[in-house]
Scaffold this motif. Structure first.
Motif, short mmCIF file in Angstrom:
data_model
loop_
_atom_site.label_atom_id
_atom_site.label_comp_id
_atom_site.label_asym_id
_atom_site.label_seq_id
_atom_site.Cartn_x
_atom_site.Cartn_y
_atom_site.Cartn_z
N TYR B 32 26.46 37.11 -65.95
CA TYR B 32 25.14 38.18 -66.09
C TYR B 32 24.02 37.28 -66.86
O TYR B 32 24.46 36.18 -67.75
N THR B 34 20.68 37.80 -69.12
CA THR B 34 20.75 38.44 -70.33
C THR B 34 19.29 37.94 -71.50
O THR B 34 19.33 36.40 -71.12
N TYR B 36 16.79 36.83 -74.90
CA TYR B 36 17.35 37.60 -76.56
C TYR B 36 15.04 37.03 -76.50
O TYR B 36 14.53 36.03 -75.84
N PHE B 46 18.28 40.56 -78.80
CA PHE B 46 19.14 41.63 -77.56
C PHE B 46 17.87 42.47 -77.09
O PHE B 46 17.46 43.57 -77.53
N GLN B 49 20.15 43.82 -70.31
CA GLN B 49 20.98 42.92 -69.49
C GLN B 49 20.86 43.02 -67.92
O GLN B 49 20.79 44.23 -68.21
N ASP B 92 29.90 34.85 -68.48
CA ASP B 92 30.48 36.23 -68.50
C ASP B 92 30.94 36.17 -69.18
O ASP B 92 31.33 35.77 -70.67
N SER B 93 32.16 36.81 -69.30
CA SER B 93 33.26 37.17 -70.47
C SER B 93 33.89 36.63 -69.57
O SER B 93 35.39 36.92 -71.08
N GLY B 94 34.11 35.44 -69.10
CA GLY B 94 35.37 35.37 -68.92
C GLY B 94 36.10 34.14 -69.83
O GLY B 94 36.91 33.04 -69.38
N GLY B 95 34.65 33.32 -70.65
CA GLY B 95 35.69 32.36 -71.73
C GLY B 95 34.35 30.75 -70.99
O GLY B 95 34.24 31.40 -70.07
N LEU B 100 27.89 30.29 -73.21
CA LEU B 100 26.59 30.39 -73.82
C LEU B 100 25.75 29.76 -74.34
O LEU B 100 25.49 29.27 -75.24
N PHE B 102 21.91 28.56 -74.06
CA PHE B 102 21.11 29.03 -74.72
C PHE B 102 19.90 27.20 -74.40
O PHE B 102 20.66 26.15 -74.91
#
Lengths: 114, 112
Positions: B32, B34, B36, B46, B49, B92-95, B100, B102
């Motif tokens: 995704y 996003t 900030y 936030f 997104q 993503d949400s897969g780790g 993560l 920036f």
């Protein structure tokens, strides 16, 4: 709904000491991430916890550690503090891991190491 | 590694529309995008997104082309209070710690 809270907001320590910072996520959020922000390096990822398990870890020495409790609250610990550890430490919570649903940040803890 | 590239700084004037573009050539299928906003000595906030096409909320719009290799944050009718650093984040949400990351962000300065 209350936002992410971090305690303490400000902290002054001396080299060699250790410090524990606390983060309470938004109610219902199970993922908590920690970041270090300095003027020179910007926002750097420390680690992420989800359901009490560390999912990801950034490129920081072992002096930086963390944990998450069953109520999703999280703590991070820095041992043997160095001058370079002076920074704004930010905690972020999200519904799902790795910010897939957007992370919500707390106000941060300003750590000064003398 | 979905690294992002943004302009270091941008200037604009009150009432103008501001568009900040972020490049993410290696974006993965599950990632995704996003954005900030961060004011000095505060945590990032936030903004918006998206995954593809266009997303709009009460404060901004996010435009994502079909190839998803870039995205543009659009701030309509900016005011002085929009002066801040804006970060583009891809993950993503897969780790995976890379998800993560920036970047340096874009320092947006709004003048009267």
């Amino acid at each position: 709904k209350a936002g992410v809270t971090q305690t303490p907001r400000y902290l002054i320590k001396t080299r060699g000491q250790q410090v524990t910072l606390s983060c309470s996520p938004i109610s219902g959020h199970r993922s908590v991430s920690w970041y270090q922000q300095t003027p020179g390096q910007g926002l750097q990822f420390l680690f992420e916890y989800f359901s009490e398990t560390q999912r990801n870890k950034g490129n920081f020495p072992g002096r930086f550690s963390g944990r998450q409790f069953s109520n999703s609250r999280s703590e991070m610990n820095v041992s043997t503090l160095e001058l370079g550890d002076s920074a704004l430490y930010l905690c972020a919570s999200s519904l799902v891991p790795s910010g897939g649903a957007g992370q919500f940040f707390g106000p941060g803890t300003r750590l000064t190491v003398l | 590694l979905a690294k992002t590239t943004q302009p270091i700084s941008m200037d604009s004037y009150e009432g103008q529309e501001v568009n900040i573009t972020c490049s993410h050539n290696n974006i993965a299928t599950n990632d995704y995008i996003t954005w900030y906003q961060q004011f000095p000595s505060q945590g990032p906030r936030f903004i918006i997104q998206g995954y593809k096409t266009k997303v709009t909320n009460e404060v901004a719009s996010l435009f994502i082309p079909a190839d998803r290799k870039s995205s543009t944050l659009s701030l309509p009718r900016v005011s002085l209070s929009d002066t801040a650093v804006y970060y583009c984040l891809v993950g993503d949400s897969g780790g995976g710690a890379d998800g993560l990351t920036f970047g340096k962000g874009t320092h947006l300065i709004i003048q009267p």
